[in-house]
Scaffold this active site. Structure first.
Site, PDB file in Angstrom:
ATOM      1  N   SER A 153       1.083  -1.140  -0.314  1.00 20.55           N
ATOM      2  CA  SER A 153      -0.084  -0.297   0.242  1.00 20.55           C
ATOM      3  C   SER A 153       1.042   1.355   0.157  1.00 20.55           C
ATOM      4  O   SER A 153       2.642   0.908   0.413  1.00 20.55           O
ATOM      5  CB  SER A 153      -0.712  -0.289   1.321  1.00 20.55           C
ATOM      6  OG  SER A 153      -1.386   0.927   1.321  1.00 20.55           O
ATOM      7  N   TYR A 166      -2.907  -1.379  10.391  1.00 18.42           N
ATOM      8  CA  TYR A 166      -2.735  -1.948   9.072  1.00 18.42           C
ATOM      9  C   TYR A 166      -1.369  -1.085   8.756  1.00 18.42           C
ATOM     10  O   TYR A 166      -0.661  -1.827   7.839  1.00 18.42           O
ATOM     11  CB  TYR A 166      -3.978  -1.115   8.830  1.00 18.42           C
ATOM     12  CG  TYR A 166      -3.844  -0.798   7.026  1.00 18.42           C
ATOM     13  CD1 TYR A 166      -4.011  -2.084   6.479  1.00 18.42           C
ATOM     14  CD2 TYR A 166      -4.205   0.424   5.698  1.00 18.42           C
ATOM     15  CE1 TYR A 166      -4.597  -1.874   5.131  1.00 18.42           C
ATOM     16  CE2 TYR A 166      -3.739   0.128   4.294  1.00 18.42           C
ATOM     17  CZ  TYR A 166      -4.265  -1.058   4.189  1.00 18.42           C
ATOM     18  OH  TYR A 166      -3.747  -1.631   2.899  1.00 18.42           O
TER      19      TYR A 166
END
Length: 254
Positions: A153, A166
């Site tokens: 990401s 995350y």
């Protein structure tokens, strides 16, 4: 019609039932790959994806019966190892592992639910490590090497406040990519990553149906639009192909 640069490539895709995973599976199928859709408790979506892969394969002149669905809990090492063994048994081999599955939820640094925190890290990071462990052992057991592509990401580098678990998982996945790439580069195993920004998938349901929130997100994107899963799927196809046979340890940001 895409060129058949992935013809016959056995590809195990975690989180392959929806979102980026489904788009990657469909792109790979269009280029001739054999797909193993890995999911966990997502039977209906996995079945829909399988039907889509069959239709795509038929359209492009490939055997539509080659694709498989294999369920596994990525947070459980034995479960993912068993799934990889099943894939090898049913498809003769696995050539490419795509560690795509991921979950997220708020975990602010001043207090978070420990169970949620641990689940996010377990699925996003530990699951990728377990699957990679099994894939690399398989690659080393035969000639021809193999390839691993991790979905990280932009948050592997850019912190995401209030999403501590995350951010940690994606940062760790980036380092997993580079470490394994260095460890096995001389044995024909390539390990790369794709680091998407904002993509319209169920992972972003908290904002993607809110026009005002979408505008806020798009204001941070140079192209001024949120990506679709199909926008990024081609990058995975490139990294899995022989066109990228001298690329390892890299993250392609999208």
């Amino acid at each position: 019609m895409f060129k058949a640069r992935l013809e016959g490539l056995r590809s195990f895709i975690t989180g392959g039932s929806r979102g980026i995973g489904r788009a990657v599976a469909e792109r790979f199928a269009a280029e001739g790959a054999v797909i193993i859709i890995n999911h966990y408790r997502d039977d209906e979506e996995a079945a829909h994806t399988l039907e889509s892969l069959k239709a795509i394969s038929t359209k492009n002149g490939f055997d539509s019966n080659r694709h498989r669905i294999i369920a596994a809990d990525l947070s459980d090492r034995a479960s993912i190892h068993q799934a990889m063994d099943q894939a090898v048994k049913e498809c003769e081999r696995v050539d490419c592992l795509i560690n795509n599955a991921g979950i997220q939820a708020e975990t602010p640094g001043n207090g978070f639910d420990a169970a949620i925190f641990e689940k996010i890290v377990a699925v996003n990071l530990m699951g990728a490590a377990y699957a990679s462990e099994k894939a690399i052992a398989h690659f080393l057991s035969r000639t021809g090497g193999g390839s691993i592509i991790n979905t990280t990401s932009v948050h592997e580098l850019i912190p995401k406040p209030t999403y501590l678990a995350y951010s940690i998982s994606k940062g760790g996945l980036s380092n997993l990519t580079r470490t394994l790439a260095l460890e096995y580069a001389d044995r024909g195993i390539r390990v790369n990553a794709v680091g998407p920004g904002a993509v319209s998938t169920s992972l972003n349901d908290s904002w993607r149906y809110d026009p005002k929130a979408v505008r806020v997100v798009e204001n941070h994107i140079p192209m001024r639009r949120v990506a679709t899963p199909e926008d990024v799927a081609g990058v995975y196809a490139f990294l899995a192909s022989e066109d990228a046979n001298y690329i390892t340890g890299q993250t392609r940001s999208e």
